[in-house]
Design a protein around this motif. Structure first.
Motif, PDB file in Angstrom:
ATOM      1  N   LEU A 230      11.106   9.823  -0.202  1.00 22.55           N
ATOM      2  CA  LEU A 230      11.012  10.619   1.036  1.00 22.55           C
ATOM      3  C   LEU A 230       9.548  10.769   1.431  1.00 22.55           C
ATOM      4  CD1 LEU A 230      13.782  13.296   0.318  1.00 22.55           C
ATOM      5  CD2 LEU A 230      13.957  11.180   1.653  1.00 22.55           C
ATOM      6  N   ASP A 231       8.999  11.986   1.380  1.00 26.23           N
ATOM      7  CA  ASP A 231       7.617  12.211   1.802  1.00 26.23           C
ATOM      8  C   ASP A 231       6.674  12.372   0.618  1.00 26.23           C
ATOM      9  OD1 ASP A 231       8.661  14.568   0.925  1.00 26.23           O
ATOM     10  OD2 ASP A 231       7.888  15.801   2.566  1.00 26.23           O
ATOM     11  N   SER A 232       7.096  11.920  -0.570  1.00 26.99           N
ATOM     12  CA  SER A 232       6.273  12.070  -1.770  1.00 26.99           C
ATOM     13  C   SER A 232       6.088  10.740  -2.497  1.00 26.99           C
ATOM     14  CB  SER A 232       6.906  13.076  -2.742  1.00 26.99           C
ATOM     15  OG  SER A 232       6.967  14.360  -2.185  1.00 26.99           O
ATOM     16  N   VAL A 233       4.985  10.655  -3.238  1.00 24.85           N
ATOM     17  CA  VAL A 233       4.751   9.545  -4.163  1.00 24.85           C
ATOM     18  C   VAL A 233       5.063  10.061  -5.563  1.00 24.85           C
ATOM     19  CG1 VAL A 233       2.991   8.102  -5.247  1.00 24.85           C
ATOM     20  CG2 VAL A 233       3.005   8.398  -2.778  1.00 24.85           C
TER      21      VAL A 233
ATOM     22  N   LEU B 101      -5.094  18.639  -6.327  1.00 27.59           N
ATOM     23  CA  LEU B 101      -4.782  17.514  -5.442  1.00 27.59           C
ATOM     24  C   LEU B 101      -3.484  17.733  -4.660  1.00 27.59           C
ATOM     25  CD1 LEU B 101      -5.773  14.415  -7.630  1.00 27.59           C
ATOM     26  CD2 LEU B 101      -7.178  15.832  -6.124  1.00 27.59           C
ATOM     27  N   ASN B 102      -3.016  18.984  -4.634  1.00 30.88           N
ATOM     28  CA  ASN B 102      -1.811  19.361  -3.879  1.00 30.88           C
ATOM     29  C   ASN B 102      -0.556  18.673  -4.405  1.00 30.88           C
ATOM     30  OD1 ASN B 102      -3.358  20.948  -1.951  1.00 30.88           O
ATOM     31  ND2 ASN B 102      -4.015  19.004  -1.072  1.00 30.88           N
ATOM     32  N   GLY B 103      -0.552  18.391  -5.706  1.00 37.69           N
ATOM     33  CA  GLY B 103       0.597  17.749  -6.322  1.00 37.69           C
ATOM     34  C   GLY B 103       1.341  18.676  -7.260  1.00 37.69           C
ATOM     35  N   ASP B 104       2.292  18.105  -7.966  1.00 34.37           N
ATOM     36  CA  ASP B 104       3.096  18.860  -8.926  1.00 34.37           C
ATOM     37  C   ASP B 104       3.373  17.950 -10.116  1.00 34.37           C
ATOM     38  OD1 ASP B 104       4.751  21.296  -9.544  1.00 34.37           O
ATOM     39  OD2 ASP B 104       6.302  19.766  -9.647  1.00 34.37           O
ATOM     40  N   ILE B 105       3.375  18.523 -11.327  1.00 33.06           N
ATOM     41  CA  ILE B 105       3.614  17.738 -12.532  1.00 33.06           C
ATOM     42  C   ILE B 105       4.667  18.419 -13.394  1.00 33.06           C
ATOM     43  CG2 ILE B 105       1.727  18.858 -13.796  1.00 33.06           C
ATOM     44  CD1 ILE B 105       1.289  16.144 -15.220  1.00 33.06           C
TER      45      ILE B 105
ATOM     46  N   PRO C 221       1.996  14.340  -2.143  1.00 31.53           N
ATOM     47  CA  PRO C 221       2.483  14.119  -0.769  1.00 31.53           C
ATOM     48  C   PRO C 221       1.896  12.829  -0.187  1.00 31.53           C
ATOM     49  CG  PRO C 221       0.839  15.869  -0.821  1.00 31.53           C
ATOM     50  CD  PRO C 221       1.137  15.532  -2.245  1.00 31.53           C
ATOM     51  N   ILE C 222       2.724  12.062   0.480  1.00 31.92           N
ATOM     52  CA  ILE C 222       2.250  10.846   1.141  1.00 31.92           C
ATOM     53  C   ILE C 222       1.366  11.229   2.331  1.00 31.92           C
ATOM     54  CG2 ILE C 222       2.978   8.816   2.465  1.00 31.92           C
ATOM     55  CD1 ILE C 222       5.465   8.661   0.784  1.00 31.92           C
ATOM     56  N   ALA C 223       0.270  10.508   2.503  1.00 33.38           N
ATOM     57  CA  ALA C 223      -0.647  10.788   3.615  1.00 33.38           C
ATOM     58  C   ALA C 223       0.054  10.588   4.943  1.00 33.38           C
ATOM     59  CB  ALA C 223      -1.875   9.886   3.515  1.00 33.38           C
TER      60      ALA C 223
ATOM     61  N   ASP D  87       0.830  -1.203   0.000  1.00 39.32           N
ATOM     62  CA  ASP D  87       0.000   0.000   0.000  1.00 39.32           C
ATOM     63  C   ASP D  87       0.866   1.255   0.000  1.00 39.32           C
ATOM     64  OD1 ASP D  87      -2.110  -1.688   0.101  1.00 39.32           O
ATOM     65  OD2 ASP D  87      -2.732  -1.200   2.145  1.00 39.32           O
ATOM     66  N   LEU D  88       0.430   2.244  -0.766  1.00 37.00           N
ATOM     67  CA  LEU D  88       1.093   3.550  -0.800  1.00 37.00           C
ATOM     68  C   LEU D  88      -0.027   4.586  -0.762  1.00 37.00           C
ATOM     69  CD1 LEU D  88       3.858   4.806  -0.894  1.00 37.00           C
ATOM     70  CD2 LEU D  88       3.806   4.713  -3.378  1.00 37.00           C
ATOM     71  N   VAL D  89      -0.286   5.123   0.423  1.00 35.99           N
ATOM     72  CA  VAL D  89      -1.503   5.907   0.654  1.00 35.99           C
ATOM     73  C   VAL D  89      -1.268   7.407   0.454  1.00 35.99           C
ATOM     74  CG1 VAL D  89      -3.317   6.463   2.314  1.00 35.99           C
ATOM     75  CG2 VAL D  89      -2.325   4.164   2.269  1.00 35.99           C
ATOM     76  N   VAL D  90      -2.179   8.026  -0.301  1.00 37.61           N
ATOM     77  CA  VAL D  90      -2.180   9.480  -0.508  1.00 37.61           C
ATOM     78  C   VAL D  90      -3.597   9.996  -0.286  1.00 37.61           C
ATOM     79  CG1 VAL D  90      -0.247   9.512  -2.128  1.00 37.61           C
ATOM     80  CG2 VAL D  90      -2.560   9.172  -2.989  1.00 37.61           C
ATOM     81  N   ASP D  91      -3.701  11.275   0.055  1.00 43.05           N
ATOM     82  CA  ASP D  91      -5.015  11.906   0.225  1.00 43.05           C
ATOM     83  C   ASP D  91      -5.376  12.633  -1.070  1.00 43.05           C
ATOM     84  OD1 ASP D  91      -5.378  11.062   2.862  1.00 43.05           O
ATOM     85  OD2 ASP D  91      -4.198  12.734   3.644  1.00 43.05           O
ATOM     86  N   ILE D  92      -6.263  12.040  -1.864  1.00 42.80           N
ATOM     87  CA  ILE D  92      -6.639  12.617  -3.156  1.00 42.80           C
ATOM     88  C   ILE D  92      -8.120  12.381  -3.431  1.00 42.80           C
ATOM     89  CG2 ILE D  92      -4.368  12.406  -4.245  1.00 42.80           C
ATOM     90  CD1 ILE D  92      -5.335   9.814  -5.545  1.00 42.80           C
ATOM     91  N   ASP D  93      -8.611  13.042  -4.457  1.00 44.91           N
ATOM     92  CA  ASP D  93      -9.928  12.741  -5.004  1.00 44.91           C
ATOM     93  C   ASP D  93      -9.716  11.666  -6.078  1.00 44.91           C
ATOM     94  OD1 ASP D  93     -12.917  14.116  -5.638  1.00 44.91           O
ATOM     95  OD2 ASP D  93     -11.950  13.141  -7.336  1.00 44.91           O
TER      96      ASP D  93
END
Length: 299
Positions: free
Chosen positions: A223-226, A275-279, A296-298, A185-191
């Motif tokens: 680190l703290d990102s997916v 979704l508080n991400g970056d591309i 960001p990882i949850a 599992d690799l959990v993130v807070d997203i829609d």
């Protein structure tokens, strides 16, 4: 006499304390409102009584009002540009669709190619639907009417579910899928719906504009990102276009721009930001074009 001076000084200190307290409270109000404006919410600053703080509040309100007017004008011009461009994009498949339907209506094709005409007309109708869906999605996103439901999601499993829906399309299009996704599992807070749209847009972009034969998708933690990588071996994006690739209505002057309306990647970037991400994207002639998304990882 001394007691009177002490009382006067105490009153002065109390008055100064009250003034500083009100000033700090007003500055916090300024800061909160300015932060709201930066995130697209429009509010005015209110200040009681008269004086320097009221004057500053008034001037800030005027600046924000002028800024909002400028943003509205810019948005209006951008929307006009989108409508102008899409009207051209819609006319082409519409004219083609009407042509094939007219031929079918008049019985021009023979029995051998009638099925082909119907198939082409169906594809053209789907092209039109895609244009309309893209247009409505952009305006809904741009008007901040879209509602998002954030939840803790295993991005590995969510990605696998999305890719399963593409397997039949990949097989028909003779595209090789290479997925590197761990079972953990690799959990993130997203829609989840927004993430599905992001991945679908990038895959569709690779197929339609890149005309690729291989799509590689990998997910890893850093680190703290997916980190989600979506790579394809299709047409590369020229270096001078890379910094503009996510701008709305932007089309490269290459074979990648033969189709499409210039909104797909702009919508993708907007959704990633929501979704508080970056591309980002990298593309080198003769190598893969890689879209990299960071979430960001949850906690």
């Amino acid at each position: 006499m001394m007691e009177s001076l002490v009382i006067i000084l105490a009153l002065l200190c109390l008055g100064q304390f009250i003034y500083i307290y009100r000033m700090k409270k007003q500055i916090k109000n300024w800061l909160d409102v300015l932060r709201d404006v930066r995130h697209g919410r429009r509010e005015k600053i209110f200040a009681k009584n008269k004086g320097l703080m009221t004057d500053v509040s008034y001037e800030l309100n005027m600046v924000m009002e002028d800024n909002q007017i400028a943003l509205l004008k810019k948005s209006d011009e951008a929307n006009k540009q989108i409508l102008t461009s899409l009207s051209h994009d819609v006319r082409t498949p519409l004219a083609s669709l009407l042509g094939y339907l007219e031929a079918l209506d008049k019985g021009l094709p023979n029995a051998n190619n009638e099925k082909e005409y119907i198939s082409i007309a169906y594809r053209k109708a789907n092209d039109l639907k895609a244009f309309v869906d893209m247009l409505f999605e952009w305006f809904k996103l741009n008007s901040n009417e879209q509602q998002y439901h954030f939840e803790s999601v295993d991005i590995n499993e969510a990605t696998r579910e999305i890719l399963i829906e593409w397997l039949h399309v990949f097989k028909q299009s003779q595209i090789v899928l290479q997925a590197t996704i761990d079972d953990d599992d690799l959990v993130v807070d997203i829609d989840n719906t927004a993430y599905k749209r992001i991945l679908n847009n990038l895959i569709q972009n690779a197929m339609t504009h890149g005309e690729c034969t291989k799509i590689k998708i990998s997910i890893k933690s850093d680190l703290d990102s997916v980190v989600v990588n979506v790579a394809n071996n299709g047409h590369s994006i020229p270096k001078q276009h890379l910094s503009h690739i996510f701008e709305r209505m932007y089309k490269c002057e290459t074979s990648r721009a033969d189709k499409g309306n210039g909104l797909g990647l702009a919508i993708t970037k907007e959704l990633v930001t929501v979704l508080n991400g970056d591309i980002s994207v990298s593309s080198i002639q003769g190598e893969d074009t890689i879209f990299t998304i960071l979430f960001p990882i949850a906690k």
